[in-house]
Write an enzyme that holds these catalytic residues in place. Structure first.
Site, mmCIF file in Angstrom:
data_model
loop_
_atom_site.group_PDB
_atom_site.id
_atom_site.type_symbol
_atom_site.label_atom_id
_atom_site.label_comp_id
_atom_site.label_asym_id
_atom_site.label_seq_id
_atom_site.Cartn_x
_atom_site.Cartn_y
_atom_site.Cartn_z
ATOM 1 N N MET A 97 0.811 -1.216 0.000
ATOM 2 C CA MET A 97 0.000 0.000 0.000
ATOM 3 C C MET A 97 0.853 1.278 0.000
ATOM 4 O O MET A 97 0.508 2.267 0.645
ATOM 5 C CB MET A 97 -0.980 -0.016 1.174
ATOM 6 C CG MET A 97 -1.915 -1.229 1.145
ATOM 7 S SD MET A 97 -2.718 -1.551 -0.444
ATOM 8 C CE MET A 97 -4.109 -0.448 -0.314
ATOM 9 N N ARG A 98 1.965 1.242 -0.731
ATOM 10 C CA ARG A 98 2.806 2.431 -0.913
ATOM 11 C C ARG A 98 3.049 2.624 -2.388
ATOM 12 O O ARG A 98 3.187 1.641 -3.122
ATOM 13 C CB ARG A 98 4.178 2.236 -0.282
ATOM 14 C CG ARG A 98 4.131 2.014 1.166
ATOM 15 C CD ARG A 98 4.663 3.218 1.889
ATOM 16 N NE ARG A 98 4.477 2.990 3.305
ATOM 17 C CZ ARG A 98 4.396 3.944 4.194
ATOM 18 N NH1 ARG A 98 4.498 5.200 3.824
ATOM 19 N NH2 ARG A 98 4.216 3.671 5.454
ATOM 20 N N ILE A 99 3.177 3.879 -2.760
ATOM 21 C CA ILE A 99 3.532 4.164 -4.150
ATOM 22 C C ILE A 99 5.053 4.135 -4.246
ATOM 23 O O ILE A 99 5.735 4.863 -3.522
ATOM 24 C CB ILE A 99 2.971 5.538 -4.564
ATOM 25 C CG1 ILE A 99 1.442 5.484 -4.503
ATOM 26 C CG2 ILE A 99 3.458 5.919 -5.952
ATOM 27 C CD1 ILE A 99 0.761 6.812 -4.739
ATOM 28 N N ASN A 114 0.984 -6.112 -10.441
ATOM 29 C CA ASN A 114 0.159 -5.656 -9.314
ATOM 30 C C ASN A 114 -1.231 -6.269 -9.464
ATOM 31 O O ASN A 114 -1.683 -6.545 -10.578
ATOM 32 C CB ASN A 114 0.040 -4.129 -9.323
ATOM 33 C CG ASN A 114 -0.744 -3.615 -8.130
ATOM 34 O OD1 ASN A 114 -0.618 -4.111 -7.014
ATOM 35 N ND2 ASN A 114 -1.583 -2.607 -8.358
ATOM 36 N N HIS A 116 -5.175 -5.352 -8.414
ATOM 37 C CA HIS A 116 -5.955 -4.199 -7.950
ATOM 38 C C HIS A 116 -7.436 -4.578 -7.947
ATOM 39 O O HIS A 116 -7.941 -5.116 -8.938
ATOM 40 C CB HIS A 116 -5.721 -3.000 -8.871
ATOM 41 C CG HIS A 116 -6.506 -1.800 -8.455
ATOM 42 N ND1 HIS A 116 -6.146 -1.016 -7.367
ATOM 43 C CD2 HIS A 116 -7.644 -1.269 -8.944
ATOM 44 C CE1 HIS A 116 -7.049 -0.052 -7.222
ATOM 45 N NE2 HIS A 116 -7.956 -0.183 -8.155
ATOM 46 N N SER A 143 -8.146 -6.996 -11.137
ATOM 47 C CA SER A 143 -7.303 -6.939 -12.337
ATOM 48 C C SER A 143 -5.853 -7.188 -11.971
ATOM 49 O O SER A 143 -5.359 -6.655 -10.976
ATOM 50 C CB SER A 143 -7.359 -5.535 -12.960
ATOM 51 O OG SER A 143 -8.685 -5.139 -13.244
ATOM 52 N N GLU A 150 2.400 5.382 -13.965
ATOM 53 C CA GLU A 150 1.112 5.941 -13.538
ATOM 54 C C GLU A 150 0.363 4.925 -12.676
ATOM 55 O O GLU A 150 0.240 3.746 -13.067
ATOM 56 C CB GLU A 150 0.277 6.308 -14.766
ATOM 57 C CG GLU A 150 -0.787 7.329 -14.433
ATOM 58 C CD GLU A 150 -1.684 7.606 -15.645
ATOM 59 O OE1 GLU A 150 -2.832 8.007 -15.417
ATOM 60 O OE2 GLU A 150 -1.241 7.391 -16.783
ATOM 61 N N LEU A 151 -0.141 5.359 -11.546
ATOM 62 C CA LEU A 151 -0.759 4.460 -10.564
ATOM 63 C C LEU A 151 -1.928 3.665 -11.165
ATOM 64 O O LEU A 151 -2.858 4.252 -11.728
ATOM 65 C CB LEU A 151 -1.257 5.287 -9.370
ATOM 66 C CG LEU A 151 -1.835 4.487 -8.206
ATOM 67 C CD1 LEU A 151 -0.749 3.693 -7.502
ATOM 68 C CD2 LEU A 151 -2.562 5.403 -7.224
ATOM 69 N N ASP A 152 -1.868 2.344 -11.020
ATOM 70 C CA ASP A 152 -2.942 1.429 -11.456
ATOM 71 C C ASP A 152 -3.298 1.601 -12.936
ATOM 72 O O ASP A 152 -4.443 1.355 -13.339
ATOM 73 C CB ASP A 152 -4.222 1.642 -10.605
ATOM 74 C CG ASP A 152 -3.990 1.375 -9.128
ATOM 75 O OD1 ASP A 152 -3.135 0.538 -8.809
ATOM 76 O OD2 ASP A 152 -4.663 2.012 -8.297
ATOM 77 N N GLN A 178 -11.747 -11.112 -3.304
ATOM 78 C CA GLN A 178 -10.463 -11.676 -2.854
ATOM 79 C C GLN A 178 -10.383 -13.177 -3.159
ATOM 80 O O GLN A 178 -9.320 -13.686 -3.499
ATOM 81 C CB GLN A 178 -10.230 -11.387 -1.379
ATOM 82 C CG GLN A 178 -9.928 -9.895 -1.184
ATOM 83 C CD GLN A 178 -9.228 -9.581 0.115
ATOM 84 O OE1 GLN A 178 -9.434 -10.267 1.107
ATOM 85 N NE2 GLN A 178 -8.434 -8.529 0.128
ATOM 86 N N GLU A 181 -9.184 -13.302 -6.508
ATOM 87 C CA GLU A 181 -7.761 -12.936 -6.586
ATOM 88 C C GLU A 181 -6.881 -14.144 -6.295
ATOM 89 O O GLU A 181 -5.810 -14.305 -6.879
ATOM 90 C CB GLU A 181 -7.448 -11.811 -5.586
ATOM 91 C CG GLU A 181 -8.102 -10.492 -5.967
ATOM 92 C CD GLU A 181 -7.680 -9.333 -5.078
ATOM 93 O OE1 GLU A 181 -7.356 -9.560 -3.890
ATOM 94 O OE2 GLU A 181 -7.663 -8.184 -5.592
HETATM 95 C C1 GAR Z 1 -5.978 -7.210 -2.219
HETATM 96 O O1 GAR Z 1 -7.357 -7.420 -2.306
HETATM 97 C C2 GAR Z 1 -5.503 -6.322 -3.347
HETATM 98 O O2 GAR Z 1 -6.324 -6.375 -4.459
HETATM 99 C C3 GAR Z 1 -5.528 -4.969 -2.722
HETATM 100 O O3 GAR Z 1 -5.158 -5.164 -1.393
HETATM 101 C C4 GAR Z 1 -5.640 -6.421 -0.963
HETATM 102 C C5 GAR Z 1 -4.554 -7.074 -0.122
HETATM 103 O O4 GAR Z 1 -5.064 -8.188 0.515
HETATM 104 N N1 GAR Z 1 -4.642 -4.089 -3.394
HETATM 105 C C6 GAR Z 1 -4.866 -2.811 -3.577
HETATM 106 O O5 GAR Z 1 -5.844 -2.247 -3.157
HETATM 107 C C7 GAR Z 1 -3.785 -2.083 -4.350
HETATM 108 N N2 GAR Z 1 -4.282 -0.860 -4.886
HETATM 109 P P1 GAR Z 1 -4.109 -9.283 1.122
HETATM 110 O O6 GAR Z 1 -3.079 -8.554 1.982
HETATM 111 O O7 GAR Z 1 -5.002 -10.150 1.945
HETATM 112 O O8 GAR Z 1 -3.463 -10.007 -0.023
#
Ligand code: GAR
Length: 223
Positions: A97-99, A114, A116, A143, A150-152, A178, A181
């Site tokens: 969660m850092r740029i 990444n 997102h 995604s 550029e972010l995301d 999730q 994901e």
């Molecule tokens: C994930 O759902 C990911 O998509 C999101 O953080 C979550 C981390 O969950 N990422 C972002 O929002 C990046 N912009 P996790 O720590 O349980 O894997």
């Protein structure tokens, strides 16, 4: 066989929080469905649960905390040094969660992914669940994309699309996104590790073909 495939791909997973995506990647490596070496788990915070998951799996960990550096450029340079010293081929951002600064993106150009929680290009940035529900959209999702400056906004490789249910709340929607994901990210990392996936000319190439659109999967997976 591509040159990249000649030796196993060493991945570093960068995570700031819970690390459920990291866990899915580690599980996929352990059960043999993802052929890659999880060489390093790196966090910007020393108490990230992701670090505990890495230790439990016997994976090397590192913490590179921004407060130990003067500014983002110095912190980014430190990150890049740690990753290069560990011989990392592919950097996997999983809830980091850092740029990161431009230096890291240049050093790992075409070698950084990444995930997102949105159907990019919709809802870049934070709070995607709140925003998508407030907008009354019918679909949400996640995604996987190559990271560019550029972010995301880097080229999107693959998405899982999720139909939002009637009166669904943020918590329920997050759980479903999730869960998707957890199969999507190992799948895409596997393509990269197998030498099938590249970023060239600011586009995604899979199996030697340029993807004009991301591959879109249903919530249940590739089937
Ligand atoms: C994930 O759902 C990911 O998509 C999101 O953080 C979550 C981390 O969950 N990422 C972002 O929002 C990046 N912009 P996790 O720590 O349980 O894997």
């Amino acid at each position: 066989m591509s040159l990249r495939q000649a030796s196993a791909t060493r991945i570093a997973v960068l995570a700031s929080g819970t690390g459920s995506n990291l866990q899915a990647i580690l599980d996929a490596v352990r059960n043999g469905s993802l052929k890659a070496i999880p060489a390093l788990v790196l966090s910007d915070v020393s108490n990230a649960k992701a670090l505990d998951r890495a230790r439990a799996a016997g994976v090397r960990t590192a913490v590179v905390a921004p407060r130990d550096y003067e500014g983002r450029a110095a912190w980014t340079e430190a990150l890049s040094c740690v990753l290069q010293e560990a011989g990392i081929d592919l950097v996997v951002l999983a809830g980091f969660m850092r740029i990161v600064g431009a230096r890291l993106i240049e050093d790992f150009c075409g070698r950084m992914l990444n995930i997102h929680p949105s159907l990019l290009p919709a809802y870049r940035g934070l709070d995607t669940y709140r925003k998508v529900l407030a907008a009354g959209d019918a679909w949400h999702g996640t995604s996987v994309h190559f990271v560019t400056e550029e972010l995301d906004a880097g080229p999107v490789i693959a998405q899982a699309r999720i139909a939002i249910r009637d009166r669904e709340d943020e918590c329920a929607l997050r759980q479903r996104v999730q869960a998707a994901e957890h199969w999507l990210y190992p799948l895409v990392i596997g393509w990269y590790a197998a030498g099938r996936l590249d970023m060239r000319e600011a586009a995604v190439w899979l199996d030697g073909k340029r993807l004009d659109q991301p591959l879109v999967f249903p919530e249940s997976g590739p089937g």
